[in-house]
Design a protein around this motif. Structure first.
Motif, short mmCIF file in Angstrom:
data_model
loop_
_atom_site.label_atom_id
_atom_site.label_comp_id
_atom_site.label_asym_id
_atom_site.label_seq_id
_atom_site.Cartn_x
_atom_site.Cartn_y
_atom_site.Cartn_z
N GLY A 11 0.82 -1.21 0.00
CA GLY A 11 0.00 0.00 0.00
C GLY A 11 0.85 1.25 0.00
O GLY A 11 0.56 2.22 -0.71
N GLY A 12 1.93 1.24 0.77
CA GLY A 12 2.83 2.38 0.79
C GLY A 12 3.51 2.60 -0.55
O GLY A 12 3.65 3.74 -1.01
N MET A 13 3.91 1.52 -1.20
CA MET A 13 4.53 1.64 -2.51
C MET A 13 3.55 2.18 -3.55
O MET A 13 3.93 2.95 -4.43
N TYR A 14 2.29 1.78 -3.43
CA TYR A 14 1.27 2.27 -4.35
C TYR A 14 1.03 3.77 -4.17
O TYR A 14 0.86 4.50 -5.14
N LEU A 15 1.02 4.23 -2.91
CA LEU A 15 0.75 5.64 -2.63
C LEU A 15 1.95 6.55 -2.82
O LEU A 15 1.79 7.77 -2.94
N LEU A 16 3.13 6.01 -2.83
CA LEU A 16 4.35 6.81 -2.82
C LEU A 16 4.43 7.88 -3.91
O LEU A 16 4.79 9.02 -3.60
N LYS A 18 2.18 9.75 -5.45
CA LYS A 18 1.28 10.90 -5.36
C LYS A 18 0.98 11.37 -3.94
O LYS A 18 0.61 12.52 -3.75
N HIS A 19 1.10 10.49 -2.97
CA HIS A 19 0.76 10.81 -1.58
C HIS A 19 1.92 10.41 -0.68
O HIS A 19 1.83 9.46 0.09
N TYR A 20 2.99 11.17 -0.77
CA TYR A 20 4.25 10.83 -0.13
C TYR A 20 4.10 10.60 1.38
O TYR A 20 4.55 9.58 1.90
N ALA A 23 2.15 7.52 2.31
CA ALA A 23 2.96 6.33 2.02
C ALA A 23 3.98 6.09 3.12
O ALA A 23 4.13 4.95 3.59
N ILE A 24 4.66 7.14 3.54
CA ILE A 24 5.66 6.98 4.61
C ILE A 24 4.98 6.53 5.90
O ILE A 24 5.50 5.69 6.64
N ALA A 25 3.78 7.07 6.17
CA ALA A 25 3.03 6.64 7.36
C ALA A 25 2.71 5.14 7.29
O ALA A 25 2.83 4.43 8.30
#
Length: 65
Positions: A11-16, A18-20, A23-25
């Motif tokens: 999920g973090g890789m998918y969000l990275l 556009k939603h940095y 994703a880090i969270a």
């Protein structure tokens, strides 16, 4: 716990892109899930690795994209 850690990492890789910060969270939550898995199984190499990843993720959060 290991499946949860994998799902959160993906999920973090998918969000990275556009939603940095989201994703880090997710990566940070994934670190805790993996560390819990390591503690539960007595796999100290996973716990140690997640401590390092947690520190790197906090550093990335503080520096921003």
């Amino acid at each position: 716990m290991d499946w949860l850690g994998v799902a959160l990492s993906i999920g973090g890789m998918y969000l990275l892109p556009k939603h940095y910060h989201y994703a880090i969270a997710l990566f940070i939550v994934s670190d805790f899930a993996w560390a819990a898995y390591g503690f539960q199984g007595g796999i100290w190499s996973i716990v140690g690795l997640q401590v390092v990843f947690f520190a790197l993720n906090v550093r990335a959060w503080r520096k921003g994209a």
